[in-house]
Design an enzyme around this catalytic site. Structure first.
Site, PDB file in Angstrom:
ATOM      1  N   LYS A   1      72.544  53.860  35.011  1.00 29.41           N
ATOM      2  CA  LYS A   1      73.509  53.649  35.891  1.00 29.41           C
ATOM      3  C   LYS A   1      73.480  55.386  35.353  1.00 29.41           C
ATOM      4  O   LYS A   1      74.193  56.279  36.133  1.00 29.41           O
ATOM      5  CB  LYS A   1      74.597  53.174  34.252  1.00 29.41           C
ATOM      6  CG  LYS A   1      75.584  51.958  34.134  1.00 29.41           C
ATOM      7  CD  LYS A   1      75.970  51.543  33.251  1.00 29.41           C
ATOM      8  CE  LYS A   1      76.558  50.047  33.310  1.00 29.41           C
ATOM      9  NZ  LYS A   1      77.794  50.238  32.308  1.00 29.41           N
TER      10      LYS A   1
ATOM     11  N   ALA B   1      75.850  55.116  29.510  1.00 29.35           N
ATOM     12  CA  ALA B   1      75.906  54.314  28.784  1.00 29.35           C
ATOM     13  C   ALA B   1      76.331  52.346  28.788  1.00 29.35           C
ATOM     14  O   ALA B   1      77.275  52.077  29.744  1.00 29.35           O
ATOM     15  CB  ALA B   1      76.727  54.418  27.115  1.00 29.35           C
ATOM     16  N   ASP B   2      75.998  52.061  27.668  1.00 26.59           N
ATOM     17  CA  ASP B   2      76.348  50.778  28.781  1.00 26.59           C
ATOM     18  C   ASP B   2      76.431  49.994  26.699  1.00 26.59           C
ATOM     19  O   ASP B   2      76.073  50.167  25.976  1.00 26.59           O
ATOM     20  CB  ASP B   2      75.633  49.988  28.917  1.00 26.59           C
ATOM     21  CG  ASP B   2      75.863  48.777  29.214  1.00 26.59           C
ATOM     22  OD1 ASP B   2      76.879  48.763  30.273  1.00 26.59           O
ATOM     23  OD2 ASP B   2      75.173  47.931  29.226  1.00 26.59           O
ATOM     24  N   THR B   3      77.687  49.142  26.551  1.00 24.06           N
ATOM     25  CA  THR B   3      77.967  48.369  25.748  1.00 24.06           C
ATOM     26  C   THR B   3      78.268  46.328  25.669  1.00 24.06           C
ATOM     27  O   THR B   3      78.528  46.180  26.600  1.00 24.06           O
ATOM     28  CB  THR B   3      79.266  49.084  24.948  1.00 24.06           C
ATOM     29  OG1 THR B   3      79.554  50.155  25.033  1.00 24.06           O
ATOM     30  CG2 THR B   3      79.777  48.357  23.812  1.00 24.06           C
TER      31      THR B   3
END
Length: 195
Positions: free
Chosen positions: A56, A72-74
């Site tokens: 990303k 960010a990725d969660t």
């Protein structure tokens, strides 16, 4: 509280991530590039979430090489299986029922990238979340609020979903979607922000 000393881009449309940066007093722009968000065969949850954050960020950084990009990725993991955003209401109810009465792990990976400076790093933060016991009736009532439909694991700890949380071990902001203490530490390290 903080000010940006270098151009900063948030590579996310998440209102929760934007709210965190706003609370810090940072000036930034938002740029988002869509990427394929599918796990590779045999890819661990940790490797997947780190790869997503880097992809990303890289997609945006490539077009803005002079800026510092945060991405960010969660994900939510139960028994080493990724619970992403629900496909629909029924999927959300099923996820919540699997989480009920158990602990799970929320993983957020954030990337900091600056093409011009040749900086590209990713950091993974994990938080354990313990859910109280509840049944399908409670899960359906919560899903009917609409709150969980755009959230990994089908709940929002910062909203009504907090009713299910018995305790957490680790970073609260990580569960919301951006581990602030760790992010600020790295931005200060690179002199992207200052007090």
């Amino acid at each position: 509280m903080y000010k940006c000393d270098k151009p900063l881009i948030l590579a996310s449309s998440s209102p929760r991530r934007k709210a965190f940066l706003d609370q810090l007093g940072l000036e930034y722009s938002v740029r988002v590039k869509s990427i394929d968000e599918f796990a590779q065969p045999e890819e661990s949850p940790e490797a997947f979430v780190c790869r997503m954050a880097l992809e990303k960020g890289s997609a945006v950084s490539y077009q803005h090489p002079d800026s510092w990009v945060i991405a960010a990725d969660t994900i939510v993991c139960l028994d080493q299986k990724i619970l992403g955003k629900p496909r629909d209401s029924e999927d959300a109810v099923a996820m919540l029922c699997r989480l009920a009465g158990r602990s799970h792990t929320v993983m957020t990976a954030f990337a900091i990238i600056c093409e011009k400076e040749k900086i590209s790093e990713v950091q993974l933060v994990e938080t354990s979340v313990y859910f109280s016991s509840f049944g399908e009736v409670e899960a359906r009532a919560y899903v009917a609020t609409g709150e969980p439909l755009d959230k990994a694991g089908s709940y929002g700890i910062q909203g009504v979903g907090a009713l299910f949380v018995r305790k957490i071990a680790g970073s609260y902001s990580n569960v919301v979607g951006l581990p602030l203490a760790e992010l600020v530490e790295r931005l200060l390290y690179y002199s992207v922000i200052s007090i």
